[in-house]
Scaffold this motif. Structure first.
Motif, PDB file in Angstrom:
ATOM      1  N   PHE A   1     -31.002  21.933   3.769  1.00  0.00           N
ATOM      2  CA  PHE A   1     -32.268  21.568   3.122  1.00  0.00           C
ATOM      3  C   PHE A   1     -32.792  22.737   2.284  1.00  0.00           C
ATOM      4  O   PHE A   1     -33.305  22.547   1.192  1.00  0.00           O
ATOM      5  N   ALA A   2     -32.652  23.945   2.813  1.00  0.00           N
ATOM      6  CA  ALA A   2     -33.086  25.136   2.074  1.00  0.00           C
ATOM      7  C   ALA A   2     -32.208  25.343   0.843  1.00  0.00           C
ATOM      8  O   ALA A   2     -32.703  25.712  -0.229  1.00  0.00           O
ATOM      9  N   GLN A   3     -30.910  25.108   0.984  1.00  0.00           N
ATOM     10  CA  GLN A   3     -30.015  25.243  -0.171  1.00  0.00           C
ATOM     11  C   GLN A   3     -30.384  24.246  -1.255  1.00  0.00           C
ATOM     12  O   GLN A   3     -30.408  24.595  -2.438  1.00  0.00           O
ATOM     13  N   LYS A   4     -30.655  23.023  -0.858  1.00  0.00           N
ATOM     14  CA  LYS A   4     -31.024  21.986  -1.836  1.00  0.00           C
ATOM     15  C   LYS A   4     -32.306  22.386  -2.567  1.00  0.00           C
ATOM     16  O   LYS A   4     -32.387  22.287  -3.798  1.00  0.00           O
ATOM     17  N   ARG A   5     -33.309  22.842  -1.829  1.00  0.00           N
ATOM     18  CA  ARG A   5     -34.564  23.273  -2.427  1.00  0.00           C
ATOM     19  C   ARG A   5     -34.314  24.424  -3.404  1.00  0.00           C
ATOM     20  O   ARG A   5     -34.786  24.409  -4.532  1.00  0.00           O
ATOM     21  N   TRP A   6     -33.517  25.424  -2.957  1.00  0.00           N
ATOM     22  CA  TRP A   6     -33.251  26.591  -3.807  1.00  0.00           C
ATOM     23  C   TRP A   6     -32.540  26.185  -5.096  1.00  0.00           C
ATOM     24  O   TRP A   6     -32.914  26.633  -6.175  1.00  0.00           O
ATOM     25  N   THR A   7     -31.521  25.333  -4.995  1.00  0.00           N
ATOM     26  CA  THR A   7     -30.779  24.946  -6.205  1.00  0.00           C
ATOM     27  C   THR A   7     -31.670  24.154  -7.162  1.00  0.00           C
ATOM     28  O   THR A   7     -31.584  24.330  -8.373  1.00  0.00           O
ATOM     29  N   GLU A   8     -32.549  23.307  -6.621  1.00  0.00           N
ATOM     30  CA  GLU A   8     -33.445  22.536  -7.489  1.00  0.00           C
ATOM     31  C   GLU A   8     -34.469  23.436  -8.172  1.00  0.00           C
ATOM     32  O   GLU A   8     -34.689  23.338  -9.380  1.00  0.00           O
ATOM     33  N   ILE A   9     -35.085  24.334  -7.417  1.00  0.00           N
ATOM     34  CA  ILE A   9     -36.094  25.237  -7.979  1.00  0.00           C
ATOM     35  C   ILE A   9     -35.489  26.146  -9.047  1.00  0.00           C
ATOM     36  O   ILE A   9     -36.111  26.435 -10.066  1.00  0.00           O
ATOM     37  N   ASN A  10     -34.253  26.577  -8.829  1.00  0.00           N
ATOM     38  CA  ASN A  10     -33.607  27.525  -9.738  1.00  0.00           C
ATOM     39  C   ASN A  10     -32.749  26.858 -10.810  1.00  0.00           C
ATOM     40  O   ASN A  10     -32.129  27.550 -11.616  1.00  0.00           O
ATOM     41  N   GLY A  11     -32.713  25.532 -10.839  1.00  0.00           N
ATOM     42  CA  GLY A  11     -31.948  24.819 -11.862  1.00  0.00           C
ATOM     43  C   GLY A  11     -30.460  25.104 -11.800  1.00  0.00           C
ATOM     44  O   GLY A  11     -29.783  25.091 -12.826  1.00  0.00           O
ATOM     45  N   VAL A  12     -29.951  25.362 -10.614  1.00  0.00           N
ATOM     46  CA  VAL A  12     -28.533  25.671 -10.427  1.00  0.00           C
ATOM     47  C   VAL A  12     -27.811  24.361 -10.107  1.00  0.00           C
ATOM     48  O   VAL A  12     -27.976  23.805  -9.025  1.00  0.00           O
ATOM     49  N   ASN A  13     -27.029  23.855 -11.074  1.00  0.00           N
ATOM     50  CA  ASN A  13     -26.368  22.570 -10.858  1.00  0.00           C
ATOM     51  C   ASN A  13     -24.892  22.560 -11.236  1.00  0.00           C
ATOM     52  O   ASN A  13     -24.255  21.529 -11.211  1.00  0.00           O
ATOM     53  N   SER A  14     -24.344  23.733 -11.565  1.00  0.00           N
ATOM     54  CA  SER A  14     -22.920  23.768 -11.933  1.00  0.00           C
ATOM     55  C   SER A  14     -22.051  24.350 -10.821  1.00  0.00           C
ATOM     56  O   SER A  14     -20.875  24.593 -11.026  1.00  0.00           O
ATOM     57  N   ILE A  15     -22.655  24.560  -9.656  1.00  0.00           N
ATOM     58  CA  ILE A  15     -21.907  24.985  -8.476  1.00  0.00           C
ATOM     59  C   ILE A  15     -22.276  24.066  -7.316  1.00  0.00           C
ATOM     60  O   ILE A  15     -23.253  23.317  -7.400  1.00  0.00           O
ATOM     61  N   THR A  16     -21.520  24.144  -6.252  1.00  0.00           N
ATOM     62  CA  THR A  16     -21.817  23.361  -5.060  1.00  0.00           C
ATOM     63  C   THR A  16     -22.245  24.314  -3.957  1.00  0.00           C
ATOM     64  O   THR A  16     -21.467  25.177  -3.539  1.00  0.00           O
TER      65      THR A  16
END
Length: 168
Positions: free
Chosen positions: A89-104
């Motif tokens: 859940f924390a990873q999902k929040r971090w990737t969304e907040i930081n616009g990181v979408n080209s990695i898994t």
């Protein structure tokens, strides 16, 4: 045996050191939707596996953003995975907040399966040690970096070069 420090204090890394030329160990981690993910999910591709203690810290955040920026130029035959012991859940929040979408982003929180298989679990902290692994399309380890001090950056250029050598 790999020896590292975290904030200048020695930590214990149980498990086996992974070396260039080894068959990449399999693992089971969790995706942000809690589904299990294994190395075989990306079979046939080159994998850059960026390992960090926690996405919510400065160096880890920078490392993950850097590899996300690089991912776009590496081609469709490359998967960039960011593994940490953060909750999904924390990873999902971090990737969304930081616009990181080209990695898994993948969580090793539940079983530390990745950490144990790759020898990167910091026993005293129950976090993963900063490291980079590049695995070729045939599941052979082509590049390894165990960062000696956990608060330092990895060698981004060498890791990216290792990926490019496998895809050219």
């Amino acid at each position: 045996m790999v020896q590292i420090t975290f904030k200048k204090n020695p930590v214990t890394l149980p498990g086996n050191e992974v070396k260039v030329g080894d068959q990449a160990p399999d693992f089971t981690v969790l995706a942000n939707d809690l589904s299990p993910v294994t190395l075989q999910e990306t079979a046939g591709k080159v994998r850059l596996i960026s390992v960090v203690p926690s996405l919510d810290t400065g160096v880890c955040s920078d490392q993950t953003k850097r590899f996300s920026e690089e991912a776009a130029s590496l081609g469709d035959n490359v998967e960039v995975l960011a593994v940490s012991a953060d909750l999904p859940f924390a990873q999902k929040r971090w990737t969304e907040i930081n616009g990181v979408n080209s990695i898994t982003a993948l969580s090793d929180h539940r079983d530390l399966s990745f950490g144990e298989a790759y020898g990167v679990t910091m026993k005293e902290l129950r976090l993963l040690a900063r490291s980079i692994f590049v695995v070729d399309a045939n599941d052979r380890v082509a590049y390894v970096e165990y960062v000696p001090e956990g608060t330092d950056h990895p060698d981004y250029d060498k890791a990216i070069q290792a990926v490019k050598e496998l895809t050219n």
